[in-house]
Design an enzyme around this catalytic site. Structure first.
Site, mmCIF file in Angstrom:
data_model
loop_
_atom_site.group_PDB
_atom_site.id
_atom_site.type_symbol
_atom_site.label_atom_id
_atom_site.label_comp_id
_atom_site.label_asym_id
_atom_site.label_seq_id
_atom_site.Cartn_x
_atom_site.Cartn_y
_atom_site.Cartn_z
ATOM 1 N N THR A 132 0.818 -1.211 0.000
ATOM 2 C CA THR A 132 0.000 0.000 0.000
ATOM 3 C C THR A 132 0.854 1.265 0.000
ATOM 4 O O THR A 132 1.987 1.256 0.499
ATOM 5 C CB THR A 132 -0.898 -0.010 1.263
ATOM 6 O OG1 THR A 132 -1.541 1.250 1.383
ATOM 7 C CG2 THR A 132 -0.099 -0.255 2.535
ATOM 8 N N GLU A 134 0.301 3.591 1.930
ATOM 9 C CA GLU A 134 0.315 4.104 3.304
ATOM 10 C C GLU A 134 1.657 3.888 4.006
ATOM 11 O O GLU A 134 1.935 4.521 5.024
ATOM 12 C CB GLU A 134 -0.811 3.470 4.129
ATOM 13 C CG GLU A 134 -2.174 3.735 3.520
ATOM 14 C CD GLU A 134 -3.332 3.570 4.483
ATOM 15 O OE1 GLU A 134 -3.112 3.404 5.688
ATOM 16 O OE2 GLU A 134 -4.476 3.620 4.002
ATOM 17 N N TYR A 157 -1.953 -0.490 10.954
ATOM 18 C CA TYR A 157 -2.090 -1.143 9.637
ATOM 19 C C TYR A 157 -0.877 -0.841 8.759
ATOM 20 O O TYR A 157 -0.227 -1.758 8.238
ATOM 21 C CB TYR A 157 -3.383 -0.676 8.934
ATOM 22 C CG TYR A 157 -3.396 -1.006 7.446
ATOM 23 C CD1 TYR A 157 -3.509 -2.325 7.008
ATOM 24 C CD2 TYR A 157 -3.274 0.000 6.475
ATOM 25 C CE1 TYR A 157 -3.503 -2.633 5.642
ATOM 26 C CE2 TYR A 157 -3.267 -0.294 5.121
ATOM 27 C CZ TYR A 157 -3.383 -1.616 4.709
ATOM 28 O OH TYR A 157 -3.360 -1.920 3.369
ATOM 29 N N LYS A 161 2.074 -3.337 7.258
ATOM 30 C CA LYS A 161 2.368 -3.514 5.821
ATOM 31 C C LYS A 161 3.829 -3.137 5.537
ATOM 32 O O LYS A 161 4.512 -3.809 4.758
ATOM 33 C CB LYS A 161 1.415 -2.670 4.962
ATOM 34 C CG LYS A 161 -0.034 -3.115 4.975
ATOM 35 C CD LYS A 161 -0.298 -4.507 4.396
ATOM 36 C CE LYS A 161 -0.085 -4.606 2.913
ATOM 37 N NZ LYS A 161 -0.495 -5.924 2.374
ATOM 38 N N ARG A 221 -7.214 11.499 -0.629
ATOM 39 C CA ARG A 221 -6.838 10.159 -1.085
ATOM 40 C C ARG A 221 -6.816 10.151 -2.619
ATOM 41 O O ARG A 221 -7.516 10.925 -3.266
ATOM 42 C CB ARG A 221 -7.842 9.100 -0.577
ATOM 43 C CG ARG A 221 -7.910 8.984 0.966
ATOM 44 C CD ARG A 221 -6.633 8.400 1.524
ATOM 45 N NE ARG A 221 -6.639 8.190 2.959
ATOM 46 C CZ ARG A 221 -6.156 9.049 3.854
ATOM 47 N NH1 ARG A 221 -5.650 10.231 3.463
ATOM 48 N NH2 ARG A 221 -6.144 8.752 5.136
HETATM 49 P P1 NAD Z 1 -9.880 -7.226 1.975
HETATM 50 O O1 NAD Z 1 -9.910 -6.948 3.435
HETATM 51 O O2 NAD Z 1 -11.089 -6.933 1.147
HETATM 52 O O3 NAD Z 1 -9.527 -8.766 1.721
HETATM 53 C C1 NAD Z 1 -8.505 -9.417 2.419
HETATM 54 C C2 NAD Z 1 -8.643 -10.915 2.150
HETATM 55 O O4 NAD Z 1 -7.573 -11.580 2.850
HETATM 56 C C3 NAD Z 1 -9.963 -11.521 2.660
HETATM 57 O O5 NAD Z 1 -10.493 -12.400 1.700
HETATM 58 C C4 NAD Z 1 -9.551 -12.275 3.913
HETATM 59 O O6 NAD Z 1 -10.364 -13.395 4.190
HETATM 60 C C5 NAD Z 1 -8.119 -12.674 3.570
HETATM 61 N N1 NAD Z 1 -7.291 -12.878 4.772
HETATM 62 C C6 NAD Z 1 -7.103 -12.007 5.793
HETATM 63 N N2 NAD Z 1 -6.309 -12.561 6.731
HETATM 64 C C7 NAD Z 1 -6.003 -13.803 6.283
HETATM 65 C C8 NAD Z 1 -5.224 -14.873 6.809
HETATM 66 N N3 NAD Z 1 -4.636 -14.773 8.012
HETATM 67 N N4 NAD Z 1 -5.086 -15.997 6.073
HETATM 68 C C9 NAD Z 1 -5.695 -16.132 4.858
HETATM 69 N N5 NAD Z 1 -6.465 -15.153 4.329
HETATM 70 C C10 NAD Z 1 -6.622 -13.999 5.032
HETATM 71 O O7 NAD Z 1 -8.598 -6.458 1.440
HETATM 72 P P2 NAD Z 1 -8.365 -5.672 0.059
HETATM 73 O O8 NAD Z 1 -8.845 -4.296 0.207
HETATM 74 O O9 NAD Z 1 -8.819 -6.514 -1.051
HETATM 75 O O10 NAD Z 1 -6.759 -5.616 0.072
HETATM 76 C C11 NAD Z 1 -6.005 -6.697 -0.456
HETATM 77 C C12 NAD Z 1 -4.526 -6.372 -0.332
HETATM 78 O O11 NAD Z 1 -4.233 -5.171 -1.035
HETATM 79 C C13 NAD Z 1 -4.063 -6.140 1.094
HETATM 80 O O12 NAD Z 1 -2.774 -6.691 1.228
HETATM 81 C C14 NAD Z 1 -4.015 -4.623 1.228
HETATM 82 O O13 NAD Z 1 -3.050 -4.235 2.158
HETATM 83 C C15 NAD Z 1 -3.618 -4.225 -0.176
HETATM 84 N N6 NAD Z 1 -4.077 -2.889 -0.619
HETATM 85 C C16 NAD Z 1 -5.396 -2.535 -0.504
HETATM 86 C C17 NAD Z 1 -5.798 -1.294 -1.012
HETATM 87 C C18 NAD Z 1 -7.248 -0.854 -0.937
HETATM 88 O O14 NAD Z 1 -7.556 0.291 -1.276
HETATM 89 N N7 NAD Z 1 -8.185 -1.697 -0.546
HETATM 90 C C19 NAD Z 1 -4.867 -0.432 -1.593
HETATM 91 C C20 NAD Z 1 -3.519 -0.832 -1.659
HETATM 92 C C21 NAD Z 1 -3.147 -2.073 -1.181
HETATM 93 O O1 DAU Z 2 -4.152 4.028 0.476
HETATM 94 C C1 DAU Z 2 -4.381 2.651 0.353
HETATM 95 C C2 DAU Z 2 -5.224 2.181 1.511
HETATM 96 O O2 DAU Z 2 -6.540 2.675 1.273
HETATM 97 C C3 DAU Z 2 -5.248 0.661 1.661
HETATM 98 O O3 DAU Z 2 -3.958 0.220 1.962
HETATM 99 C C4 DAU Z 2 -6.216 0.233 2.772
HETATM 100 O O4 DAU Z 2 -6.297 -1.167 2.830
HETATM 101 C C5 DAU Z 2 -7.588 0.811 2.435
HETATM 102 O O5 DAU Z 2 -8.489 0.509 3.478
HETATM 103 C C6 DAU Z 2 -7.515 2.332 2.241
HETATM 104 O O6 DAU Z 2 -7.220 3.006 3.497
HETATM 105 P P1 DAU Z 2 -7.968 4.364 3.914
HETATM 106 O O7 DAU Z 2 -7.904 4.496 5.370
HETATM 107 O O8 DAU Z 2 -7.507 5.507 3.088
HETATM 108 O O9 DAU Z 2 -9.477 3.993 3.413
HETATM 109 P P2 DAU Z 2 -10.910 4.226 4.085
HETATM 110 O O10 DAU Z 2 -11.926 3.888 3.044
HETATM 111 O O11 DAU Z 2 -11.036 3.608 5.410
HETATM 112 O O12 DAU Z 2 -10.934 5.804 4.289
HETATM 113 C C7 DAU Z 2 -10.774 6.705 3.207
HETATM 114 C C8 DAU Z 2 -10.768 8.113 3.792
HETATM 115 O O13 DAU Z 2 -12.077 8.409 4.289
HETATM 116 C C9 DAU Z 2 -9.833 8.295 4.975
HETATM 117 O O14 DAU Z 2 -9.285 9.601 4.928
HETATM 118 C C10 DAU Z 2 -10.738 8.148 6.186
HETATM 119 C C11 DAU Z 2 -12.062 8.698 5.703
HETATM 120 N N1 DAU Z 2 -13.282 8.082 6.267
HETATM 121 C C12 DAU Z 2 -13.375 6.717 6.281
HETATM 122 C C13 DAU Z 2 -14.491 6.101 6.784
HETATM 123 C C14 DAU Z 2 -14.588 4.595 6.817
HETATM 124 C C15 DAU Z 2 -14.318 8.878 6.728
HETATM 125 O O15 DAU Z 2 -14.237 10.124 6.671
HETATM 126 N N2 DAU Z 2 -15.423 8.270 7.227
HETATM 127 C C16 DAU Z 2 -15.551 6.911 7.289
HETATM 128 O O16 DAU Z 2 -16.606 6.423 7.791
#
Ligand code: NAD
Ligand code: DAU
Length: 351
Positions: A132, A134, A157, A161, A221
């Site tokens: 990520t 982050e 978090y 990572k 973001r």
């Molecule tokens: P998510 O929370 O939607 O999914 C995570 C998945 O991992 C789930 O299916 C869960 O069951 C599985 N998991 C969690 N712990 C586990 C364990 N101990 N063993 C086996 N499986 C396990 O997450 P996401 O948003 O799809 O993110 C996926 C990856 O991408 C993560 O590594 C996250 O850090 C990274 N990432 C996410 C974002 C974002 O915006 N969502 C951005 C950049 C990077």
């Molecule tokens: O930047 C990549 C990351 O983006 C990933 O690594 C993480 O897995 C993913 O969850 C995401 O993290 P953020 O914390 O940026 O995402 P989130 O959707 O939780 O929040 C986006 C922004 O909105 C953040 O500034 C917090 C704010 N927020 C979030 C929630 C859930 C609110 O203002 N209200 C809310 O209820």
């Protein structure tokens, strides 16, 4: 089969899009999806793939050393695309240990298993770690994260990572494990669990519930459509340079409040509501502890070296996302049952 690829976390949001792309694009690959199915893992995300001959699901926990070893011995993957993680920042603030276990210990178990299977014979092998933006910390109002930006994680978090990224690089330098890492900005799109800002707001607008905005809504973001992230992952997995890191971003910065106003406009249209109706639901709530101010990614390396670029403009992506959530009531209702209500009231009180 030409190759076996182990994808971890394939039942989650991004993972399910990566699994779908790989299963459909590469019928000659066996795709093994390893996921323990936490609250965020959902096999409904992959229903369309269940009968595909090149797709296998294995329920296993990456923190379980013996189970991971067994999966590697049984399926003997040539490549690993590692997405499994605890992914929600707010949950990491209330339960940091779960993040250290899955994101750090789980990653080390996978690195050890890959090393044990491949030994010195790493020709054609690759361990791809999905990370990520982050890990780079928080920006002021200018500048971008590049691959050279020093790590400065600030939440449990992002610290977990960052720690896993360091482990992956350490296994590369110490044991010559062939690795590649990418660090991506915020994803949005279908199948995202409604604890994250965009799907949470869509669900609340739909039910005319308050839209919680942390602090003043001024945090920024950089949003990328999830299928564009999956395309980048495919490209980096196949073409990325061994040992390298690639940043992935949408070049699409929004303050949270502007993003939510835009979403309200799209939802008013989609639900045939009067213009401005959904905006009335915006409610400012207590800020997230240690809330990072701004993330913005410079994806120049990925674009110049591997020719990637995002395919969707944000307007199009957000309309597609809203349509998907409105058309997939059953998916949404299923994930909202169970522990979701408990989580929501712990996080937001009775709003
Ligand atoms: P998510 O929370 O939607 O999914 C995570 C998945 O991992 C789930 O299916 C869960 O069951 C599985 N998991 C969690 N712990 C586990 C364990 N101990 N063993 C086996 N499986 C396990 O997450 P996401 O948003 O799809 O993110 C996926 C990856 O991408 C993560 O590594 C996250 O850090 C990274 N990432 C996410 C974002 C974002 O915006 N969502 C951005 C950049 C990077
Ligand atoms: O930047 C990549 C990351 O983006 C990933 O690594 C993480 O897995 C993913 O969850 C995401 O993290 P953020 O914390 O940026 O995402 P989130 O959707 O939780 O929040 C986006 C922004 O909105 C953040 O500034 C917090 C704010 N927020 C979030 C929630 C859930 C609110 O203002 N209200 C809310 O209820």
């Amino acid at each position: 089969m030409e190759k076996t690829i182990l994808i971890t976390g394939g039942a989650g949001f991004i993972g399910s899009h990566v699994v779908r792309l790989m299963v459909n694009k590469y019928p000659g690959y066996k795709i093994v999806n390893l996921d323990v199915l936490t609250y965020a893992g959902n096999l409904e995300n992959l229903k369309d793939l269940e009968s595909k001959p090149n797709y296998v699901f294995v329920k296993a926990d990456i923190t379980d050393e013996a189970a991971v070893k067994e999966v590697f011995e049984q399926h003997r993957p040539d490549g690993v695309i590692h997405l499994a993680a605890e992914s929600h920042v707010d949950r990491s603030i209330s339960d940091p240990l779960a993040f250290i276990r899955s994101n750090v210990m789980g990653t080390v178990n996978l690195l050890n298993a890959a090393r044990a299977l491949w030994g010195d014979n790493t020709e054609g092998k690759r361990f791809y770690h999905i990370s990520t933006d982050e890990v780079y910390g928080s920006l002021g109002s200018t500048g971008f994260f590049t691959e050279e930006t020093a790590y400065d994680p600030r939440s449990p978090y992002s610290a977990s990572k960052a720690s896993s990224d360091h482990m992956v690089r350490a296994w590369h330098h110490t044991y010559n494990l062939p690795v590649v890492i990418s660090n991506c900005s915020n994803n949005y799109g279908p199948n995202q669990f409604p604890e994250k800002l965009i799907p949470l707001a869509i669900n609340n607008i739909k039910h005319k519930k308050a839209i919680p905005i942390y602090g003043k809504g001024e945090n920024v973001r950089d949003w990328l459509f999830v299928e564009d992230h999956a395309v980048a992952i495919d490209l980096i997995f196949h073409k990325g340079v061994n040992g390298d890191t690639y940043n992935i971003g949408g070049n699409n910065e929004w303050t949270n409040i502007d993003l939510i106003r835009k979403l309200c406009e799209v939802m008013d249209n989609a639900l045939d509501r009067e213009k401005g109706e959904s905006e009335k639901l915006i409610t400012y709530v207590k800020d997230r502890a240690g809330h990072d101010k701004r993330y913005a990614i410079d994806s120049g390396k990925l674009m110049n070296e591997l020719g990637w670029k995002p395919s969707l403009q944000f307007g199009e992506g957000i309309e597609k996302t809203v349509d998907w959530y409105l058309e997939n009531d059953e998916w949404l209702n299923n994930v909202l049952s169970g522990d979701y209500a408990k989580y929501y009231s712990q996080q937001y009180g009775n709003r």
